[in-house]
Design a protein around this motif. Sequence first.
Motif, PDB file in Angstrom:
ATOM      1  N   GLN A 151       0.816  -1.209   0.000  1.00 26.77           N
ATOM      2  CA  GLN A 151       0.000   0.000   0.000  1.00 26.77           C
ATOM      3  C   GLN A 151       0.855   1.266   0.000  1.00 26.77           C
ATOM      4  OE1 GLN A 151      -3.316   0.333   2.676  1.00 26.77           O
ATOM      5  NE2 GLN A 151      -3.980  -1.778   2.323  1.00 26.77           N
ATOM      6  N   PHE A 152       2.142   1.143   0.373  1.00 26.69           N
ATOM      7  CA  PHE A 152       3.019   2.313   0.278  1.00 26.69           C
ATOM      8  C   PHE A 152       3.019   2.870  -1.145  1.00 26.69           C
ATOM      9  CE2 PHE A 152       5.473   0.973   4.185  1.00 26.69           C
ATOM     10  CZ  PHE A 152       5.364   2.174   4.860  1.00 26.69           C
ATOM     11  N   ALA A 153       2.981   2.001  -2.153  1.00 28.99           N
ATOM     12  CA  ALA A 153       2.986   2.461  -3.553  1.00 28.99           C
ATOM     13  C   ALA A 153       1.735   3.287  -3.844  1.00 28.99           C
ATOM     14  CB  ALA A 153       3.089   1.265  -4.496  1.00 28.99           C
ATOM     15  N   GLY A 154       0.583   2.814  -3.410  1.00 24.44           N
ATOM     16  CA  GLY A 154      -0.662   3.551  -3.630  1.00 24.44           C
ATOM     17  C   GLY A 154      -0.714   4.851  -2.855  1.00 24.44           C
ATOM     18  N   LEU A 155      -0.194   4.824  -1.627  1.00 27.65           N
ATOM     19  CA  LEU A 155      -0.146   6.055  -0.834  1.00 27.65           C
ATOM     20  C   LEU A 155       0.737   7.095  -1.515  1.00 27.65           C
ATOM     21  CD1 LEU A 155       0.159   4.462   2.707  1.00 27.65           C
ATOM     22  CD2 LEU A 155      -1.815   5.734   1.830  1.00 27.65           C
ATOM     23  N   GLU A 156       1.898   6.663  -1.984  1.00 27.41           N
ATOM     24  CA  GLU A 156       2.804   7.594  -2.657  1.00 27.41           C
ATOM     25  C   GLU A 156       2.180   8.130  -3.944  1.00 27.41           C
ATOM     26  OE1 GLU A 156       5.973  10.064  -3.468  1.00 27.41           O
ATOM     27  OE2 GLU A 156       5.442   9.094  -1.584  1.00 27.41           O
ATOM     28  N   ALA A 157       1.471   7.283  -4.682  1.00 25.13           N
ATOM     29  CA  ALA A 157       0.805   7.736  -5.909  1.00 25.13           C
ATOM     30  C   ALA A 157      -0.250   8.803  -5.600  1.00 25.13           C
ATOM     31  CB  ALA A 157       0.169   6.544  -6.638  1.00 25.13           C
ATOM     32  N   LEU A 158      -1.034   8.593  -4.540  1.00 27.97           N
ATOM     33  CA  LEU A 158      -2.011   9.605  -4.132  1.00 27.97           C
ATOM     34  C   LEU A 158      -1.318  10.911  -3.753  1.00 27.97           C
ATOM     35  CD1 LEU A 158      -4.577   7.744  -1.830  1.00 27.97           C
ATOM     36  CD2 LEU A 158      -5.045   8.825  -4.041  1.00 27.97           C
ATOM     37  N   TYR A 159      -0.238  10.779  -3.003  1.00 29.16           N
ATOM     38  CA  TYR A 159       0.499  11.963  -2.557  1.00 29.16           C
ATOM     39  C   TYR A 159       1.036  12.743  -3.750  1.00 29.16           C
ATOM     40  CZ  TYR A 159       3.855  14.773   0.113  1.00 29.16           C
ATOM     41  OH  TYR A 159       4.561  15.807   0.668  1.00 29.16           O
ATOM     42  N   GLU A 160       1.632  12.039  -4.701  1.00 27.20           N
ATOM     43  CA  GLU A 160       2.181  12.708  -5.887  1.00 27.20           C
ATOM     44  C   GLU A 160       1.073  13.389  -6.695  1.00 27.20           C
ATOM     45  OE1 GLU A 160       4.638   9.999  -8.110  1.00 27.20           O
ATOM     46  OE2 GLU A 160       5.913   9.615  -6.362  1.00 27.20           O
ATOM     47  N   LYS A 161      -0.077  12.738  -6.796  1.00 27.94           N
ATOM     48  CA  LYS A 161      -1.169  13.281  -7.604  1.00 27.94           C
ATOM     49  C   LYS A 161      -1.829  14.500  -6.956  1.00 27.94           C
ATOM     50  CE  LYS A 161      -5.361  11.885 -10.043  1.00 27.94           C
ATOM     51  NZ  LYS A 161      -6.216  10.753 -10.429  1.00 27.94           N
ATOM     52  N   TYR A 162      -1.941  14.499  -5.620  1.00 30.21           N
ATOM     53  CA  TYR A 162      -2.740  15.516  -4.948  1.00 30.21           C
ATOM     54  C   TYR A 162      -1.985  16.454  -4.019  1.00 30.21           C
ATOM     55  CZ  TYR A 162      -6.838  13.036  -6.688  1.00 30.21           C
ATOM     56  OH  TYR A 162      -7.779  12.462  -7.499  1.00 30.21           O
ATOM     57  N   ARG A 163      -0.702  16.288  -3.843  1.00 31.02           N
ATOM     58  CA  ARG A 163      -0.007  17.142  -2.863  1.00 31.02           C
ATOM     59  C   ARG A 163      -0.033  18.607  -3.258  1.00 31.02           C
ATOM     60  NH1 ARG A 163       6.024  14.827  -3.321  1.00 31.02           N
ATOM     61  NH2 ARG A 163       6.308  15.242  -5.520  1.00 31.02           N
ATOM     62  N   GLU A 164       0.047  18.915  -4.540  1.00 32.01           N
ATOM     63  CA  GLU A 164       0.001  20.317  -4.985  1.00 32.01           C
ATOM     64  C   GLU A 164      -1.378  20.930  -4.757  1.00 32.01           C
ATOM     65  OE1 GLU A 164       2.646  22.131  -5.942  1.00 32.01           O
ATOM     66  OE2 GLU A 164       3.872  20.363  -5.563  1.00 32.01           O
ATOM     67  N   LYS A 165      -2.390  20.064  -4.607  1.00 38.03           N
ATOM     68  CA  LYS A 165      -3.753  20.542  -4.353  1.00 38.03           C
ATOM     69  C   LYS A 165      -4.056  20.602  -2.862  1.00 38.03           C
ATOM     70  CE  LYS A 165      -5.380  18.856  -8.760  1.00 38.03           C
ATOM     71  NZ  LYS A 165      -6.138  17.839  -9.468  1.00 38.03           N
ATOM     72  N   GLY A 166      -3.110  20.127  -2.012  1.00 37.35           N
ATOM     73  CA  GLY A 166      -3.294  20.258  -0.573  1.00 37.35           C
ATOM     74  C   GLY A 166      -3.394  18.973   0.222  1.00 37.35           C
ATOM     75  N   LEU A 167      -3.034  17.835  -0.367  1.00 39.69           N
ATOM     76  CA  LEU A 167      -3.042  16.572   0.377  1.00 39.69           C
ATOM     77  C   LEU A 167      -1.678  16.337   1.014  1.00 39.69           C
ATOM     78  CD1 LEU A 167      -4.316  13.786   1.162  1.00 39.69           C
ATOM     79  CD2 LEU A 167      -3.263  12.904  -0.950  1.00 39.69           C
ATOM     80  N   VAL A 168      -1.694  15.877   2.250  1.00 43.94           N
ATOM     81  CA  VAL A 168      -0.468  15.390   2.885  1.00 43.94           C
ATOM     82  C   VAL A 168      -0.788  14.044   3.527  1.00 43.94           C
ATOM     83  CG1 VAL A 168      -0.779  16.592   5.093  1.00 43.94           C
ATOM     84  CG2 VAL A 168       1.506  15.979   4.335  1.00 43.94           C
ATOM     85  N   ILE A 169       0.123  13.107   3.360  1.00 45.92           N
ATOM     86  CA  ILE A 169      -0.010  11.784   3.975  1.00 45.92           C
ATOM     87  C   ILE A 169       1.043  11.684   5.058  1.00 45.92           C
ATOM     88  CG2 ILE A 169       0.198   9.295   3.579  1.00 45.92           C
ATOM     89  CD1 ILE A 169      -0.851   9.857   0.697  1.00 45.92           C
ATOM     90  N   LEU A 170       0.637  11.215   6.236  1.00 44.09           N
ATOM     91  CA  LEU A 170       1.549  11.083   7.360  1.00 44.09           C
ATOM     92  C   LEU A 170       1.634   9.612   7.739  1.00 44.09           C
ATOM     93  CD1 LEU A 170       0.183  14.019   9.572  1.00 44.09           C
ATOM     94  CD2 LEU A 170       1.855  14.125   7.705  1.00 44.09           C
ATOM     95  N   GLY A 171       2.833   9.040   7.604  1.00 46.77           N
ATOM     96  CA  GLY A 171       3.052   7.636   7.920  1.00 46.77           C
ATOM     97  C   GLY A 171       3.638   7.461   9.307  1.00 46.77           C
ATOM     98  N   PHE A 172       3.005   6.599  10.092  1.00 48.79           N
ATOM     99  CA  PHE A 172       3.455   6.310  11.454  1.00 48.79           C
ATOM    100  C   PHE A 172       3.783   4.830  11.581  1.00 48.79           C
ATOM    101  CE2 PHE A 172       1.190  10.258  11.961  1.00 48.79           C
ATOM    102  CZ  PHE A 172       1.909  10.925  12.935  1.00 48.79           C
ATOM    103  N   PRO A 173       5.067   4.457  11.472  1.00 48.59           N
ATOM    104  CA  PRO A 173       5.444   3.052  11.625  1.00 48.59           C
ATOM    105  C   PRO A 173       5.034   2.528  13.005  1.00 48.59           C
ATOM    106  CG  PRO A 173       7.289   4.347  10.811  1.00 48.59           C
ATOM    107  CD  PRO A 173       6.224   5.313  11.209  1.00 48.59           C
ATOM    108  N   CYS A 174       4.634   1.271  13.015  1.00 47.10           N
ATOM    109  CA  CYS A 174       4.193   0.628  14.253  1.00 47.10           C
ATOM    110  C   CYS A 174       4.630  -0.832  14.218  1.00 47.10           C
ATOM    111  CB  CYS A 174       2.671   0.737  14.363  1.00 47.10           C
ATOM    112  SG  CYS A 174       2.001  -0.069  15.823  1.00 47.10           S
ATOM    113  N   ASN A 175       5.148  -1.305  15.332  1.00 53.95           N
ATOM    114  CA  ASN A 175       5.634  -2.686  15.424  1.00 53.95           C
ATOM    115  C   ASN A 175       4.721  -3.546  16.303  1.00 53.95           C
ATOM    116  OD1 ASN A 175       7.617  -4.648  14.747  1.00 53.95           O
ATOM    117  ND2 ASN A 175       8.526  -4.425  16.771  1.00 53.95           N
ATOM    118  N   GLN A 176       3.493  -3.143  16.508  1.00 52.95           N
ATOM    119  CA  GLN A 176       2.609  -3.841  17.436  1.00 52.95           C
ATOM    120  C   GLN A 176       1.882  -5.046  16.855  1.00 52.95           C
ATOM    121  OE1 GLN A 176       0.415  -0.270  19.045  1.00 52.95           O
ATOM    122  NE2 GLN A 176       0.853  -1.394  20.928  1.00 52.95           N
TER     123      GLN A 176
END
Length: 155
Positions: free
Chosen positions: A40-65
């Motif tokens: 899903q990192f690939a899809g998240l990055e694709a969304l970010y690239e497509k929409y970041r100039e329009k105001g989208l930011v994705i925040l990734g929080f790694p978790c080992n739980q």
Amino acid sequence: MTVYDFTVDNIEGTSQPLSEFKNKVVLIVNTASKCGFTQQFAGLEALYEKYREKGLVILGFPCNQFKQQDPNSNQDILEFCQLNYGVTFPMFAKIDVNGSERAPLYDYLISETGGEDIEWNFAKFLIGKDGQIVKRFAPKVTPEELETDIATLLA
């Protein structure tokens, strides 16, 4: 209260107030680099690239739980994400999303969306430009399935 009231550590260990993302549409995701959903990192990055100039930011929080699917250091996690998925969206220091050590941000996200614990890696929270939670998505919901909701909020 909104997500803008929280300060978290970025993946380099520096405190970062989420108020820096005011007036943006924010997607918060708990990630793991050794999970069946890691692609899903690939899809998240694709969304970010497509929409970041329009105001989208994705925040990734790694978790080992969840079955210890992100055991490496923050630096190793960042390198993995960048090398394997070209991740350029902001990544943060590894956190707990459930239990007694749960990060305050996740206390807020969970309490505001019904109180159910995070079920697995890649649970997603879509935040409107006002810092309010719009919707919570299960881990199996792919980034591509969020595009309509994101586009609507950015309009």
